[in-house]
Scaffold this motif. Structure first.
Motif, PDB file in Angstrom:
ATOM      1  N   THR A  28      10.603   4.996  -2.737  1.00  0.00           N
ATOM      2  CA  THR A  28      10.447   6.309  -2.107  1.00  0.00           C
ATOM      3  C   THR A  28      10.447   7.401  -3.173  1.00  0.00           C
ATOM      4  OG1 THR A  28      12.838   6.623  -1.879  1.00  0.00           O
ATOM      5  CG2 THR A  28      11.693   5.499  -0.056  1.00  0.00           C
ATOM      6  N   PRO A  29       9.965   8.593  -2.825  1.00  0.00           N
ATOM      7  CA  PRO A  29      10.055   9.706  -3.779  1.00  0.00           C
ATOM      8  C   PRO A  29      11.492   9.997  -4.188  1.00  0.00           C
ATOM      9  CG  PRO A  29       8.530  10.242  -2.011  1.00  0.00           C
ATOM     10  CD  PRO A  29       9.203   8.957  -1.613  1.00  0.00           C
ATOM     11  N   GLU A  30      12.422   9.851  -3.252  1.00  0.00           N
ATOM     12  CA  GLU A  30      13.826  10.130  -3.555  1.00  0.00           C
ATOM     13  C   GLU A  30      14.381   9.145  -4.580  1.00  0.00           C
ATOM     14  OE1 GLU A  30      12.545  11.943   0.070  1.00  0.00           O
ATOM     15  OE2 GLU A  30      12.520   9.821  -0.500  1.00  0.00           O
ATOM     16  N   ALA A  31      13.913   7.891  -4.521  1.00  0.00           N
ATOM     17  CA  ALA A  31      14.384   6.886  -5.473  1.00  0.00           C
ATOM     18  C   ALA A  31      13.729   7.058  -6.840  1.00  0.00           C
ATOM     19  CB  ALA A  31      14.107   5.483  -4.928  1.00  0.00           C
ATOM     20  N   LEU A  32      12.430   7.321  -6.859  1.00  0.00           N
ATOM     21  CA  LEU A  32      11.707   7.379  -8.132  1.00  0.00           C
ATOM     22  C   LEU A  32      11.892   8.701  -8.870  1.00  0.00           C
ATOM     23  CD1 LEU A  32       8.282   5.622  -7.408  1.00  0.00           C
ATOM     24  CD2 LEU A  32      10.473   4.648  -8.098  1.00  0.00           C
ATOM     25  N   GLY A  33      12.129   9.781  -8.143  1.00  0.00           N
ATOM     26  CA  GLY A  33      12.209  11.090  -8.776  1.00  0.00           C
ATOM     27  C   GLY A  33      13.187  11.167  -9.938  1.00  0.00           C
ATOM     28  N   PRO A  34      14.460  10.817  -9.743  1.00  0.00           N
ATOM     29  CA  PRO A  34      15.420  10.908 -10.853  1.00  0.00           C
ATOM     30  C   PRO A  34      15.089   9.977 -12.012  1.00  0.00           C
ATOM     31  CG  PRO A  34      16.542  10.748  -8.737  1.00  0.00           C
ATOM     32  CD  PRO A  34      15.103  10.450  -8.474  1.00  0.00           C
ATOM     33  N   VAL A  35      14.530   8.812 -11.720  1.00  0.00           N
ATOM     34  CA  VAL A  35      14.202   7.843 -12.770  1.00  0.00           C
ATOM     35  C   VAL A  35      13.067   8.368 -13.643  1.00  0.00           C
ATOM     36  CG1 VAL A  35      13.400   5.500 -13.232  1.00  0.00           C
ATOM     37  CG2 VAL A  35      14.998   5.927 -11.355  1.00  0.00           C
TER      38      VAL A  35
ATOM     39  N   MET B   1       0.828  -1.201   0.000  1.00  0.00           N
ATOM     40  CA  MET B   1       0.000   0.000   0.000  1.00  0.00           C
ATOM     41  C   MET B   1       0.867   1.257   0.000  1.00  0.00           C
ATOM     42  SD  MET B   1      -3.090   0.997   2.657  1.00  0.00           S
ATOM     43  CE  MET B   1      -2.197   0.359   4.067  1.00  0.00           C
ATOM     44  N   GLN B   2       1.909   1.254   0.821  1.00  0.00           N
ATOM     45  CA  GLN B   2       2.771   2.426   0.893  1.00  0.00           C
ATOM     46  C   GLN B   2       3.568   2.603  -0.399  1.00  0.00           C
ATOM     47  OE1 GLN B   2       5.391   2.586   4.275  1.00  0.00           O
ATOM     48  NE2 GLN B   2       6.076   4.643   3.799  1.00  0.00           N
ATOM     49  N   GLY B   3       4.133   1.513  -0.925  1.00  0.00           N
ATOM     50  CA  GLY B   3       4.920   1.607  -2.144  1.00  0.00           C
ATOM     51  C   GLY B   3       4.101   2.079  -3.326  1.00  0.00           C
ATOM     52  N   PHE B   4       2.880   1.555  -3.449  1.00  0.00           N
ATOM     53  CA  PHE B   4       2.045   1.992  -4.567  1.00  0.00           C
ATOM     54  C   PHE B   4       1.618   3.441  -4.387  1.00  0.00           C
ATOM     55  CE2 PHE B   4      -1.725   2.628  -7.086  1.00  0.00           C
ATOM     56  CZ  PHE B   4      -1.343   2.077  -8.297  1.00  0.00           C
ATOM     57  N   GLY B   5       1.406   3.856  -3.147  1.00  0.00           N
ATOM     58  CA  GLY B   5       1.056   5.254  -2.915  1.00  0.00           C
ATOM     59  C   GLY B   5       2.122   6.201  -3.425  1.00  0.00           C
ATOM     60  N   VAL B   6       3.390   5.839  -3.208  1.00  0.00           N
ATOM     61  CA  VAL B   6       4.490   6.657  -3.731  1.00  0.00           C
ATOM     62  C   VAL B   6       4.448   6.672  -5.255  1.00  0.00           C
ATOM     63  CG1 VAL B   6       6.996   6.856  -3.918  1.00  0.00           C
ATOM     64  CG2 VAL B   6       5.951   6.256  -1.722  1.00  0.00           C
ATOM     65  N   LEU B   7       4.292   5.495  -5.857  1.00  0.00           N
ATOM     66  CA  LEU B   7       4.215   5.414  -7.317  1.00  0.00           C
ATOM     67  C   LEU B   7       3.060   6.248  -7.858  1.00  0.00           C
ATOM     68  CD1 LEU B   7       4.944   4.179 -10.083  1.00  0.00           C
ATOM     69  CD2 LEU B   7       3.557   2.184  -9.448  1.00  0.00           C
ATOM     70  N   GLU B   8       1.930   6.201  -7.178  1.00  0.00           N
ATOM     71  CA  GLU B   8       0.734   6.910  -7.643  1.00  0.00           C
ATOM     72  C   GLU B   8       0.968   8.410  -7.771  1.00  0.00           C
ATOM     73  OE1 GLU B   8      -2.894   9.324  -6.715  1.00  0.00           O
ATOM     74  OE2 GLU B   8      -1.276   8.840  -5.310  1.00  0.00           O
ATOM     75  N   THR B   9       1.774   8.985  -6.892  1.00  0.00           N
ATOM     76  CA  THR B   9       2.026  10.422  -6.978  1.00  0.00           C
ATOM     77  C   THR B   9       2.780  10.774  -8.261  1.00  0.00           C
ATOM     78  OG1 THR B   9       4.117  10.297  -5.733  1.00  0.00           O
ATOM     79  CG2 THR B   9       2.095  10.605  -4.469  1.00  0.00           C
ATOM     80  N   PHE B  10       3.636   9.869  -8.730  1.00  0.00           N
ATOM     81  CA  PHE B  10       4.367  10.118  -9.974  1.00  0.00           C
ATOM     82  C   PHE B  10       3.488   9.851 -11.194  1.00  0.00           C
ATOM     83  CE2 PHE B  10       7.788   9.757  -6.950  1.00  0.00           C
ATOM     84  CZ  PHE B  10       8.720  10.676  -7.401  1.00  0.00           C
ATOM     85  N   LEU B  11       2.575   8.896 -11.089  1.00  0.00           N
ATOM     86  CA  LEU B  11       1.696   8.594 -12.212  1.00  0.00           C
ATOM     87  C   LEU B  11       0.741   9.743 -12.508  1.00  0.00           C
ATOM     88  CD1 LEU B  11       0.810   4.854 -11.462  1.00  0.00           C
ATOM     89  CD2 LEU B  11       2.527   5.751 -13.050  1.00  0.00           C
TER      90      LEU B  11
END
Length: 216
Positions: free
Chosen positions: A107-114, A44-54
């Motif tokens: 995390t946002p820090e991990a996904l942001g640059p990608v 739930m937490q991991g997908f929530g982070v992904l959802e903000t980028f989607l």
């Protein structure tokens, strides 16, 4: 239909239940991600982070319920050579894995640059249809507020429900639901480590406020 609804672009969020569906999904979408969903709140937490980028980036996502669709999960591990984790997010380009991140490292820090480097931005607002069924939480909160549960019983049942919740929720829902008692992993030694229900303030007032925000 409002102007905002008309301009909103629906998110591709597709269940991948078999190896064949995995292969077809990656053929249909040259740039895509596969999200492996586990059985607890880490998903739930991991997908929530992904959802903000989607919401701001154009990236089709296929998801695999690992326990229910094990052959699909094993197929992804075999085709990529990546060790299985859940939750696990893998970015694909032309059928080849480009990036992976797992568990609490989503995390946002991990996904942001990608996302900034590899995923195109949306031309309009993104609409991500998630598993937004919060009725089990509402029922539990109503039972407590109506006097059907003691503070201790409510705390134990709520934290257990949250800890075992592997829904694909938005970041907003995750933040709201985690607000009452925080991260249950902090109590890995047992729920008795939570302490008294009132230690975080007036429990009844906090439950009522959360119920109002979720929509009673």
């Amino acid at each position: 239909m409002t102007q905002n609804q008309a301009s909103e672009q629906p998110q591709v969020l597709q269940p991948l239940t078999t190896p064949e569906e995995v292969d077809q999904f990656l053929r249909d979408y040259p740039l895509a991600a596969v999200f492996k969903a586990g059985t607890c709140h880490k998903t739930m937490q991991g997908f929530g982070v992904l959802e903000t980028f989607l919401q701001k980036h154009e990236l089709p996502v296929g998801y695999i319920r690992v326990v229910d669709w094990r052959p699909a999960s094993n197929h992804v591990a075999e085709m990529t050579g990546l060790v299985h984790h859940s939750p696990q997010l893998i970015l694909f380009k032309d059928g080849q894995a480009q990036y992976e991140v797992n568990n609490w490292d989503i995390t946002p820090e991990a996904l942001g640059p990608v996302f900034a480097a590899q995923v195109p931005p949306r031309s309009g607002a993104g609409g991500v249809a998630t598993d937004d069924n919060v009725e089990p939480y509402r029922r539990l909160m109503r039972a407590y507020l109506d006097g059907g549960l003691s503070e201790w019983a409510f705390q134990d049942q709520y934290v257990t429900l949250f800890r075992d919740d592997a829904s694909l929720r938005s970041q907003r829902e995750f933040d709201l639901l985690s607000r009452l008692f925080g991260d249950p992993d902090a109590y890995h030694g047992g729920l008795h480590q939570l302490g008294a229900p009132q230690e975080r303030g007036d429990l009844r007032a906090r439950v009522q406020a959360l119920l109002n925000e979720l929509g009673s």
